[in-house]
Scaffold this motif. Structure first.
Motif, PDB file in Angstrom:
ATOM      1  N   SER A  65       0.803  -1.147  -0.005  1.00  0.00           N
ATOM      2  CA  SER A  65      -0.137   0.137   0.050  1.00  0.00           C
ATOM      3  C   SER A  65       0.762   1.275  -0.055  1.00  0.00           C
ATOM      4  O   SER A  65       2.136   1.091  -0.059  1.00  0.00           O
ATOM      5  CB  SER A  65      -0.830   0.054   1.274  1.00  0.00           C
ATOM      6  N   SER A  66       0.462   2.491   0.116  1.00  0.00           N
ATOM      7  CA  SER A  66       1.012   3.650   0.014  1.00  0.00           C
ATOM      8  C   SER A  66       1.187   4.118   1.568  1.00  0.00           C
ATOM      9  O   SER A  66       1.665   5.401   1.650  1.00  0.00           O
ATOM     10  CB  SER A  66       0.436   4.712  -0.774  1.00  0.00           C
ATOM     11  N   VAL A  67       1.004   3.122   2.472  1.00  0.00           N
ATOM     12  CA  VAL A  67       1.356   3.883   3.666  1.00  0.00           C
ATOM     13  C   VAL A  67       2.420   2.993   4.260  1.00  0.00           C
ATOM     14  O   VAL A  67       2.504   1.966   4.313  1.00  0.00           O
ATOM     15  CB  VAL A  67      -0.120   3.305   4.801  1.00  0.00           C
ATOM     16  N   TYR A  68       3.329   3.747   4.992  1.00  0.00           N
ATOM     17  CA  TYR A  68       4.632   3.163   5.258  1.00  0.00           C
ATOM     18  C   TYR A  68       4.737   3.457   6.853  1.00  0.00           C
ATOM     19  O   TYR A  68       4.465   4.712   7.413  1.00  0.00           O
ATOM     20  CB  TYR A  68       5.879   3.995   4.619  1.00  0.00           C
ATOM     21  N   THR A  69       5.329   2.666   7.632  1.00  0.00           N
ATOM     22  CA  THR A  69       5.501   2.792   9.012  1.00  0.00           C
ATOM     23  C   THR A  69       6.710   3.837   9.304  1.00  0.00           C
ATOM     24  O   THR A  69       7.956   3.435   8.682  1.00  0.00           O
ATOM     25  CB  THR A  69       6.022   1.373   9.867  1.00  0.00           C
ATOM     26  N   ILE A  70       6.587   4.771  10.438  1.00  0.00           N
ATOM     27  CA  ILE A  70       7.722   5.467  10.570  1.00  0.00           C
ATOM     28  C   ILE A  70       8.187   4.974  12.065  1.00  0.00           C
ATOM     29  O   ILE A  70       9.833   4.661  11.934  1.00  0.00           O
ATOM     30  CB  ILE A  70       7.295   7.018  10.854  1.00  0.00           C
ATOM     31  N   ILE A  71       7.487   4.742  12.902  1.00  0.00           N
ATOM     32  CA  ILE A  71       7.801   3.823  14.085  1.00  0.00           C
ATOM     33  C   ILE A  71       6.686   2.956  14.656  1.00  0.00           C
ATOM     34  O   ILE A  71       5.587   3.387  14.340  1.00  0.00           O
ATOM     35  CB  ILE A  71       8.317   4.850  15.384  1.00  0.00           C
ATOM     36  N   ASN A  72       6.764   2.185  15.557  1.00  0.00           N
ATOM     37  CA  ASN A  72       5.574   1.437  16.305  1.00  0.00           C
ATOM     38  C   ASN A  72       6.056   1.261  17.524  1.00  0.00           C
ATOM     39  O   ASN A  72       6.964   1.545  18.038  1.00  0.00           O
ATOM     40  CB  ASN A  72       5.262   0.052  15.328  1.00  0.00           C
ATOM     41  N   ASP A  73       5.190   0.557  18.281  1.00  0.00           N
ATOM     42  CA  ASP A  73       5.437   0.083  19.784  1.00  0.00           C
ATOM     43  C   ASP A  73       6.821  -0.487  19.845  1.00  0.00           C
ATOM     44  O   ASP A  73       7.206  -0.673  21.057  1.00  0.00           O
ATOM     45  CB  ASP A  73       4.041  -0.866  20.229  1.00  0.00           C
ATOM     46  N   SER A  74       7.148  -1.332  18.878  1.00  0.00           N
ATOM     47  CA  SER A  74       8.208  -2.191  19.277  1.00  0.00           C
ATOM     48  C   SER A  74       9.384  -0.958  19.348  1.00  0.00           C
ATOM     49  O   SER A  74      10.760  -1.415  19.969  1.00  0.00           O
ATOM     50  CB  SER A  74       8.654  -2.990  18.330  1.00  0.00           C
ATOM     51  N   HIS A  75       9.402   0.206  19.065  1.00  0.00           N
ATOM     52  CA  HIS A  75      10.647   0.892  19.321  1.00  0.00           C
ATOM     53  C   HIS A  75      10.523   1.948  20.440  1.00  0.00           C
ATOM     54  O   HIS A  75      11.136   2.919  20.596  1.00  0.00           O
ATOM     55  CB  HIS A  75      10.666   1.924  17.852  1.00  0.00           C
ATOM     56  N   LYS A  76       9.444   1.616  21.317  1.00  0.00           N
ATOM     57  CA  LYS A  76       8.936   2.432  22.160  1.00  0.00           C
ATOM     58  C   LYS A  76      10.118   2.823  23.359  1.00  0.00           C
ATOM     59  O   LYS A  76      10.348   3.930  23.803  1.00  0.00           O
ATOM     60  CB  LYS A  76       7.902   1.820  23.036  1.00  0.00           C
ATOM     61  N   ASP A  77      10.910   1.980  23.515  1.00  0.00           N
ATOM     62  CA  ASP A  77      12.131   1.894  24.467  1.00  0.00           C
ATOM     63  C   ASP A  77      13.318   2.621  23.923  1.00  0.00           C
ATOM     64  O   ASP A  77      14.076   2.873  24.745  1.00  0.00           O
ATOM     65  CB  ASP A  77      12.625   0.479  24.829  1.00  0.00           C
ATOM     66  N   VAL A  78      13.338   3.121  22.518  1.00  0.00           N
ATOM     67  CA  VAL A  78      14.428   3.794  22.014  1.00  0.00           C
ATOM     68  C   VAL A  78      14.031   5.063  21.822  1.00  0.00           C
ATOM     69  O   VAL A  78      14.936   6.034  21.198  1.00  0.00           O
ATOM     70  CB  VAL A  78      15.106   3.156  20.814  1.00  0.00           C
TER      71      VAL A  78
END
Length: 126
Positions: free
Chosen positions: A69-82
């Motif tokens: 799709s045309s939607v791209y992840t910037i960050i998600n919950d797996s990056h919360k600690d950084v």
């Protein structure tokens, strides 16, 4: 002596009504992503870099997150600690044929449970 007992009693009462919340935050089981919609082309890979210049998110088309799709992840919950829970600037890089086509700054944070977008574009036109 009466004044000393009064002061100690007052201090004890103030300490008992402290605003510090010692209870852990109750989080739900949802998994949140901060994403951007890109129009005008399909990205081959994306990187998100935090303020310490650490790469915290990497995606390649056809690998861990297919770009269907045309939607791209910037960050998600797996990056919360950084990332900082207050707010932190991250830079989203998008590439087509190894050429940088997106270099966009976002302000993000988290609430102890989930990542949050504080500012940044919802949609990018190539």
């Amino acid at each position: 002596m009466k004044h000393l007992i009064g002061i100690l009693l007052l201090l004890c009462m103030l300490g008992a009504s402290s605003c510090v919340d010692l209870q852990p935050t109750a989080c739900d089981l949802s998994f949140i992503s901060v994403a951007v919609e890109v129009e005008g082309g399909t990205l081959d890979k994306t990187y998100t870099i935090n303020s310490a210049q650490d790469t915290i998110s990497v995606y390649f088309a056809g690998s861990n997150e297919p770009f269907t799709s045309s939607v791209y992840t910037i960050i998600n919950d797996s990056h919360k600690d950084v990332i900082s829970n207050d707010e932190e600037e991250v830079v989203f890089h998008g590439y087509i044929d190894d050429k940088l086509v997106i270099n966009e700054t976002y302000t993000v944070g988290h609430d102890g449970c989930h990542v949050l977008k504080i500012s940044g574009k919802e949609k990018i036109e190539l």
